[in-house]
Design a protein around this motif. Structure first.
Motif, PDB file in Angstrom:
ATOM      1  N   ASP A  18       0.846  -1.181   0.000  1.00  0.00           N
ATOM      2  CA  ASP A  18       0.000   0.000   0.000  1.00  0.00           C
ATOM      3  C   ASP A  18       0.892   1.245   0.000  1.00  0.00           C
ATOM      4  N   LYS A  41       0.861   5.290   1.101  1.00  0.00           N
ATOM      5  CA  LYS A  41       0.195   6.430   1.727  1.00  0.00           C
ATOM      6  C   LYS A  41       0.811   7.698   1.160  1.00  0.00           C
ATOM      7  N   TYR A  42       0.045   8.328   0.282  1.00  0.00           N
ATOM      8  CA  TYR A  42       0.563   9.486  -0.441  1.00  0.00           C
ATOM      9  C   TYR A  42       0.091  10.768   0.235  1.00  0.00           C
ATOM     10  N   SER A  43       0.994  11.738   0.287  1.00  0.00           N
ATOM     11  CA  SER A  43       0.672  13.040   0.879  1.00  0.00           C
ATOM     12  C   SER A  43       1.055  14.137  -0.115  1.00  0.00           C
ATOM     13  N   SER A  96       5.587   9.906   0.117  1.00  0.00           N
ATOM     14  CA  SER A  96       4.951   8.602   0.281  1.00  0.00           C
ATOM     15  C   SER A  96       5.483   7.874   1.509  1.00  0.00           C
TER      16      SER A  96
END
Length: 432
Positions: free
Chosen positions: A231, A233-235, A264
């Protein structure tokens, strides 16, 4: 000198027997050796045997003049000492406590000491024999001329032999030495050719290619591929570079495709599929390849990754006993659960069997164990991982995990490792 005179006759019988044994071993390897190196050892042993037996038996002829008997004795002594020193060097280069090596070392060292003692006595016996013999007759001109002719012939023959050796050296270097020392060059390529999105899963098409780019055949000892999903987790608001987890890639060798990103974060990976990329001990010739295509059912995750690790060795340096079935069974080795396969390495010939240790090729997968012993990384699961070891027979299961054993067997077999990493993203969900 008194001891030398007492044992001289009996010692010559021992010398002849030693030479006959060497000749039998050399003849066996000359005809049944598995490669040119084994046949070359057999040829050297056979030549040494001819010198030792020929010199030892000729010196026992009563009709031979004393000076010639002495010379043949010295020739046999030198031949015995030289070949024994060579055998001792071969044995000590990889000596371990195994019955065959201990026996060979004991016999050869005894022969070396006996040859040295006989040579010392034969050389020192010269003044006594000269004093005991009658004065040499005066040399007539015709005899002097004949001797000069013989000397000239010997010099000419020696020069011709030396010229032949010098001429053959480049051929030997090109035809034998260089090919026998070429390093294996193996390239591993892996790719996720396509990712097809289904209703509740994804379908991946994966290709793995193991290609021999070198000039020498290789044996693929073992291989392992692993497909994982991660997975992301993009910011949109990047973090400061000071807060990035650089220790994830600087505190240890994290491997290919390791990264830190201000945009990420990568949670723990999901293990999707694991298996061998090719058959163990597969033979791959120069410019040949082994190709595998896989269809993989996988959960829906943003990023897929395939990693491939293979261990190879020069095919002519790791020849193992053939087996009809695999013996790779799961077992525990201390805190590790492993799958291990041990195969004895075949000796190249009888001389190799007498002077080289019994060895085995050990391949393994480590499928579970303590968290701090695995392949720790944020990008793939800590287990499984694979490896290979060339080791002296009789070691415990944990010896294969000690790369610093300094026995030099992996270097001799030219064991190497090649890896590949490839990634692919999940395609966007089609608009309704």
């Amino acid at each position: 000198m008194r001891a030398h005179q007492l044992i001289h006759a009996r010692a010559r019988v021992v010398v002849i027997i030693y030479g006959v044994v060497l000749g039998c071993v050399g003849l066996m390897d000359l005809y049944r050796g598995l490669d040119l190196g084994a046949k070359g050892d057999g040829f050297l042993l056979l030549v040494s045997a001819v010198i030792i037996v020929g010199g030892g038996s000729t010196a026992r002829r009563s009709w031979l003049p004393p000076v010639w008997r002495r010379r043949t004795d010295i020739a046999a002594d030198l031949g015995m000492a030289g070949v024994s020193a060579w055998i001792v060097f071969r044995v000590q280069s990889n000596f371990v406590v195994q019955p065959t090596l201990v026996m060979t070392a004991a016999v050869t060292l005894s022969a070396l000491l006996l040859a040295g003692f006989l040579l010392w006595g034969d050389v020192r016996d010269r003044p006594q024999r000269s004093l005991a013999g009658s004065a040499p007759p005066e040399t007539v001109p015709d005899e002097a001329q004949a001797r000069s002719t013989v000397r000239a012939g010997r010099v000419g023959a020696g020069g011709t032999l030396l010229a032949a050796i010098v001429a053959l050296l480049p051929f030997w270097f090109t035809a034998h030495y260089t090919p026998s020392h070429d390093t294996p060059v193996v390239q591993v390529a892996s790719s996720i050719e396509s990712v097809d999105r289904r209703d509740d899963h994804a379908e991946l098409t994966v290709e793995i290619t193991i290609e021999n780019k070198g000039k020498t055949p290789v044996t693929l000892l073992t291989s392992l591929y692993e497909i994982t999903g991660t997975d992301i987790k993009y910011s949109q608001n990047p973090e400061s570079s000071k807060n990035l987890p650089y220790r994830d890639i600087t505190d240890r060798i994290a491997g290919s495709a390791a990264r830190v990103s201000p945009y990420s974060r990568f949670p723990d990976p999901i293990q999707i599929q694991v298996g061998p990329a090719a058959d163990d001990y597969a033979w791959i010739g120069s410019d040949e390849e082994v190709k595998t295509t896989l269809i993989v059912k996988a959960p829906l995750v943003p990023l897929y990754r395939i990693t491939v690790d293979v261990d190879v060795a020069r095919a002519d340096r790791v020849k193992v006993e053939d087996r009809q079935t695999s013996t790779r069974a799961l077992k525990y080795c201390d805190d590790l659960r492993i799958s291990e396969d041990r195969r004895p390495i075949v000796h190249r010939g009888l001389f190799d069997q007498l002077t080289e240790s019994d060895r085995e090729a050990v391949t393994f997968w480590v499928v579970s164990g303590p968290s701090d012993f695995g392949d720790i990384s944020p990008w793939w699961a800590p287990y499984p991982w694979n490896g290979a070891s060339i080791q002296h027979a009789g070691h415990a299961c944990d010896h294969a995990f000690k790369p610093d054993d300094k026995d030099g067997l992996e270097e001799t077999a030219m064991v190497g490792r090649a890896s590949s990493v490839a990634e692919a993203a999940m395609p966007a969900e089609p608009a309704s």
